[in-house]
Design a protein around this motif. Structure first.
Motif, PDB file in Angstrom:
ATOM      1  N   SER A 256       1.045  -1.268  -0.102  1.00  0.00           N
ATOM      2  CA  SER A 256      -0.049   0.194   0.079  1.00  0.00           C
ATOM      3  C   SER A 256       0.710   1.107  -0.110  1.00  0.00           C
ATOM      4  N   ARG A 257       2.014   1.220  -0.011  1.00  0.00           N
ATOM      5  CA  ARG A 257       2.850   2.553   0.004  1.00  0.00           C
ATOM      6  C   ARG A 257       2.576   3.255  -1.020  1.00  0.00           C
ATOM      7  N   PRO A 258       2.829   4.333  -1.173  1.00  0.00           N
ATOM      8  CA  PRO A 258       2.702   5.253  -2.319  1.00  0.00           C
ATOM      9  C   PRO A 258       3.813   5.230  -3.255  1.00  0.00           C
ATOM     10  N   ASP A 259       4.936   4.733  -2.588  1.00  0.00           N
ATOM     11  CA  ASP A 259       6.049   4.560  -3.692  1.00  0.00           C
ATOM     12  C   ASP A 259       5.846   3.236  -4.507  1.00  0.00           C
ATOM     13  N   PHE A 260       4.757   2.590  -4.275  1.00  0.00           N
ATOM     14  CA  PHE A 260       4.599   1.559  -5.244  1.00  0.00           C
ATOM     15  C   PHE A 260       3.306   1.614  -5.899  1.00  0.00           C
ATOM     16  N   PHE A 261       3.030   2.960  -6.107  1.00  0.00           N
ATOM     17  CA  PHE A 261       1.787   3.039  -6.810  1.00  0.00           C
ATOM     18  C   PHE A 261       2.033   3.920  -8.178  1.00  0.00           C
ATOM     19  N   ILE A 262       1.509   3.379  -9.257  1.00  0.00           N
ATOM     20  CA  ILE A 262       1.960   3.861 -10.616  1.00  0.00           C
ATOM     21  C   ILE A 262       1.053   5.261 -10.864  1.00  0.00           C
ATOM     22  N   GLN A 263       1.262   6.323 -11.001  1.00  0.00           N
ATOM     23  CA  GLN A 263       0.399   7.332 -10.944  1.00  0.00           C
ATOM     24  C   GLN A 263       0.021   7.634 -12.430  1.00  0.00           C
ATOM     25  N   GLN A 266      -2.642   4.970 -12.588  1.00  0.00           N
ATOM     26  CA  GLN A 266      -3.654   4.865 -11.229  1.00  0.00           C
ATOM     27  C   GLN A 266      -3.848   3.497 -10.676  1.00  0.00           C
ATOM     28  N   THR A 267      -2.780   2.867 -10.675  1.00  0.00           N
ATOM     29  CA  THR A 267      -2.884   1.357 -10.001  1.00  0.00           C
ATOM     30  C   THR A 267      -1.545   1.083  -9.382  1.00  0.00           C
ATOM     31  N   ARG A 268      -2.053   0.119  -8.242  1.00  0.00           N
ATOM     32  CA  ARG A 268      -0.686  -0.388  -7.567  1.00  0.00           C
ATOM     33  C   ARG A 268       0.015  -1.370  -8.160  1.00  0.00           C
ATOM     34  N   GLU A 269       1.240  -1.516  -7.686  1.00  0.00           N
ATOM     35  CA  GLU A 269       2.162  -2.808  -8.411  1.00  0.00           C
ATOM     36  C   GLU A 269       1.804  -4.227  -7.914  1.00  0.00           C
ATOM     37  N   VAL A 270       1.207  -3.915  -6.829  1.00  0.00           N
ATOM     38  CA  VAL A 270       0.621  -5.049  -6.264  1.00  0.00           C
ATOM     39  C   VAL A 270      -0.731  -4.828  -5.520  1.00  0.00           C
ATOM     40  N   ASP A 271      -1.774  -5.360  -6.309  1.00  0.00           N
ATOM     41  CA  ASP A 271      -3.093  -4.701  -6.000  1.00  0.00           C
ATOM     42  C   ASP A 271      -3.674  -5.089  -4.536  1.00  0.00           C
ATOM     43  N   CYS A 272      -3.350  -6.638  -4.297  1.00  0.00           N
ATOM     44  CA  CYS A 272      -3.978  -7.254  -3.152  1.00  0.00           C
ATOM     45  C   CYS A 272      -2.960  -8.355  -2.688  1.00  0.00           C
ATOM     46  N   VAL A 273      -2.849  -8.273  -1.336  1.00  0.00           N
ATOM     47  CA  VAL A 273      -1.891  -9.499  -0.585  1.00  0.00           C
ATOM     48  C   VAL A 273      -2.837 -10.196   0.154  1.00  0.00           C
ATOM     49  N   ILE A 274      -2.766 -11.485   0.271  1.00  0.00           N
ATOM     50  CA  ILE A 274      -3.343 -12.305   0.992  1.00  0.00           C
ATOM     51  C   ILE A 274      -2.328 -13.378   1.629  1.00  0.00           C
ATOM     52  N   THR A 275      -2.646 -13.696   2.904  1.00  0.00           N
ATOM     53  CA  THR A 275      -1.619 -14.489   3.519  1.00  0.00           C
ATOM     54  C   THR A 275      -1.919 -15.802   3.489  1.00  0.00           C
ATOM     55  N   THR A 276      -0.734 -16.847   3.684  1.00  0.00           N
ATOM     56  CA  THR A 276      -0.921 -18.334   3.703  1.00  0.00           C
ATOM     57  C   THR A 276      -2.296 -18.641   4.490  1.00  0.00           C
ATOM     58  N   GLY A 277      -2.610 -18.171   5.667  1.00  0.00           N
ATOM     59  CA  GLY A 277      -3.866 -18.484   6.267  1.00  0.00           C
ATOM     60  C   GLY A 277      -4.972 -18.272   5.526  1.00  0.00           C
ATOM     61  N   GLU A 278      -5.045 -17.029   4.787  1.00  0.00           N
ATOM     62  CA  GLU A 278      -6.114 -16.816   3.924  1.00  0.00           C
ATOM     63  C   GLU A 278      -6.216 -17.707   2.890  1.00  0.00           C
ATOM     64  N   VAL A 279      -5.191 -18.157   2.407  1.00  0.00           N
ATOM     65  CA  VAL A 279      -5.473 -19.507   1.230  1.00  0.00           C
ATOM     66  C   VAL A 279      -6.219 -20.436   1.770  1.00  0.00           C
ATOM     67  N   LEU A 280      -5.989 -20.854   3.147  1.00  0.00           N
ATOM     68  CA  LEU A 280      -6.727 -21.816   3.811  1.00  0.00           C
ATOM     69  C   LEU A 280      -8.263 -21.672   3.776  1.00  0.00           C
ATOM     70  N   LYS A 281      -8.313 -20.286   4.008  1.00  0.00           N
ATOM     71  CA  LYS A 281      -9.881 -19.847   4.142  1.00  0.00           C
ATOM     72  C   LYS A 281     -10.298 -19.899   2.686  1.00  0.00           C
ATOM     73  N   LEU A 282      -9.629 -19.516   1.502  1.00  0.00           N
ATOM     74  CA  LEU A 282     -10.058 -19.428   0.370  1.00  0.00           C
ATOM     75  C   LEU A 282     -10.517 -20.790   0.024  1.00  0.00           C
ATOM     76  N   LEU A 283      -9.455 -21.860   0.365  1.00  0.00           N
ATOM     77  CA  LEU A 283      -9.815 -23.501   0.016  1.00  0.00           C
ATOM     78  C   LEU A 283     -11.135 -23.811   0.765  1.00  0.00           C
ATOM     79  N   ASP A 284     -11.148 -23.508   2.090  1.00  0.00           N
ATOM     80  CA  ASP A 284     -12.539 -24.117   2.738  1.00  0.00           C
ATOM     81  C   ASP A 284     -13.624 -23.404   2.210  1.00  0.00           C
ATOM     82  N   GLN A 285     -13.508 -22.015   1.741  1.00  0.00           N
ATOM     83  CA  GLN A 285     -14.729 -21.347   1.051  1.00  0.00           C
ATOM     84  C   GLN A 285     -15.138 -21.932  -0.272  1.00  0.00           C
TER      85      GLN A 285
END
Length: 478
Positions: A256-263, A266-285
């Motif tokens: 989310s740092r402004p340094d990694f935003f492509i003016q 108008q987009t971030r270089e990484v739009d979304c970060v999910i953790t390993t634990g959230e991958v488990l939640k996604l699998l369960d979902q």
């Protein structure tokens, strides 16, 4: 009792857990002009958490709740535990699901190219959890994400090659100018966002000059996906939705740092970060058991890469920065070929050092400092001018990235055993020196225009910013 924060220890310096007033540190007192003859309004807090302004005549006005977004968050020493619900909502597996669902309902011109970049630490954690090999885990994750509508699944080990190479070159350049620049050494690693946020907020301008300017593997991957891949696919960066799977929640702050935003787009270089634990939640979902998923071929940014083999890096689960910089510096500066490092453990296993000596003279003195306690000791020594080190690999989490707050947690409290399994799985991947990777050399030449080009500097390096304190929590009178 509030649940423990998933963010790294250096970002959990208070136990405050209210949503509106996250920390005294992040509240700037405002001047209130009292009008003669008019009493100040009172604030009433209802059981449901709503706020009302009550005037002296009894009239009440419902007030809006303050909301903290990723852009507002300073990652200071107090507010992270309170703001985490906002951070997780804006960057989560639910957000990825929303994008994938929208992709299924819009026309091809409006559809996003969805790219997922998986860290090797997260892959090792999932492999240990499901008793799979790293390669099978990578192939099954690829199949799973593509079943959901993801177009490419990459391994951030590839982007770490650039991070290691740039760190090596930066250290040698700093070492050579150390006599003229007192802040050239020690060089402090920059791959851990928890450490970076703590340094910017707590030690500001003093510590920043010592921190390496090299981007982390996540943010190098951001450059590759929104830069190189976008060019190869004839797309603009904003037409790509880039997700990373990471072992810690602090990576959400980094993305989310402004340094990694492509003016321009108008987009971030990484739009979304999910953790390993959230991958488990996604699998369960999705009702998916990872071991039962079919294997799929691995994706590569280059057709020349072998798609049936995983490549890693030696030097530990946090990326091996100390080992790679040490070996390169020994060879480049002193013509000494180091095959294996001999670590000396100091007060605890998370503070170790290694020394290169010749004819009784110390040539290189490196250390690794993991966890808040060791980071504090390191910073205090540096402030007193008593740090003996040329380079320090700094990580916020005890035991490093494999033990990140976003990793799969053990059932029944068997955390130590699970961590040992994750370390074993992680270490089973064949290491390759970044200098020997032909695809990396090709990309330096064809896309970046050489290691010393301005484009390479922009894509592979960043800068840090001291967060000035307007006041301290202890100076505010309530």
């Amino acid at each position: 009792m509030a649940a423990p924060s998933p963010f790294s220890g250096v970002l959990q310096l208070t136990d405050l857990d209210d949503y509106i007033g996250p920390s005294q540190e992040c509240i700037k007192p405002i001047k209130v002009d009292k009008k003669p003859g008019k009493a100040a309004a009172k604030i009433r807090i209802e059981d449901d958490g709503s706020y009302f302004q009550v005037d002296e005549d009894g009239a009440s006005l419902k007030l809006e709740k303050a909301k903290i977004t990723l852009n507002d968050c300073l990652a200071c020493s107090g507010c992270i535990t309170s703001a985490e619900s906002v951070l997780i909502t804006q960057q989560s597996h639910e957000e990825l699901s929303k994008v994938l669902n929208v992709n299924k309902t819009v026309d091809s011109a409006s559809r996003k190219l969805v790219v997922v970049s998986v860290s090797p630490q997260s892959r090792a954690s999932l492999a240990a959890r499901f008793k799979l090999t790293p390669l099978d885990t990578a192939k099954k994750l690829t199949a799973f994400f593509k079943r959901l509508g993801v177009h490419f699944v990459f391994d951030t080990t590839f982007s770490r090659n650039f991070s290691l190479l740039e760190s090596q070159r930066e250290f040698v350049e700093r070492f050579r100018r150390r006599a003229d620049d007192k802040t050239a050494l020690p060089m402090l690693a920059s791959a851990c966002p928890g450490w970076i946020c703590y340094a910017e907020k707590t030690h500001g301008r003093f510590i920043i000059p010592y921190i390496s300017s090299t981007r982390s593997p996540q943010q190098v991957m951001g450059s590759l996906v929104k830069g190189y891949l976008a060019e190869q696919q004839c797309l603009t960066p904003d037409q790509i939705y880039h997700v990373t799977v990471m072992p810690c929640y602090d990576k959400k702050l980094e993305a989310s740092r402004p340094d990694f935003f492509i003016q321009e787009h108008q987009t971030r270089e990484v739009d979304c970060v999910i953790t390993t634990g959230e991958v488990l939640k996604l699998l369960d979902q999705e009702g998916v058991f990872l071991p039962e998923v079919d294997l799929a071929p691995l994706d590569s940014l280059f057709n020349s890469l072998l798609e049936e083999e995983l490549i890693g890096h030696s030097g530990g689960g946090s990326g091996g920065y100390l080992e790679h910089v040490y070996k390169y510096a020994a060879r480049e500066l002193f013509g000494i070929q180091v095959e294996e490092l001999q670590y000396k453990t100091l007060k605890n296993k998370d503070f170790q050092e290694v020394t290169l000596e010749k004819d009784g003279q110390t040539l290189l003195h490196f250390a690794l400092a993991y966890g808040f306690r060791n980071i504090q000791n390191l910073v205090q020594k540096l402030k007193r001018g008593r740090s003996p080190y040329h380079y320090v690999e700094v990580m916020a989490c005890p035991s490093g990235c494999l033990n990140g707050g976003g990793q799969v947690r053990a059932d029944g409290g068997a955390h130590k055993e699970l961590l040992e399994d994750v370390e074993r799985v992680y270490g089973s991947v064949r290491p390759q020196a970044p200098e020997t990777n032909p695809a990396v050399a090709e990309l330096y030449h064809q896309w970046l225009g050489g290691a010393d080009s301005g484009r390479a500097r922009d894509a592979l390096h960043t800068q840090y910013h001291a967060v000035e304190k307007n006041s301290t929590g202890f100076s505010i009178k309530w």
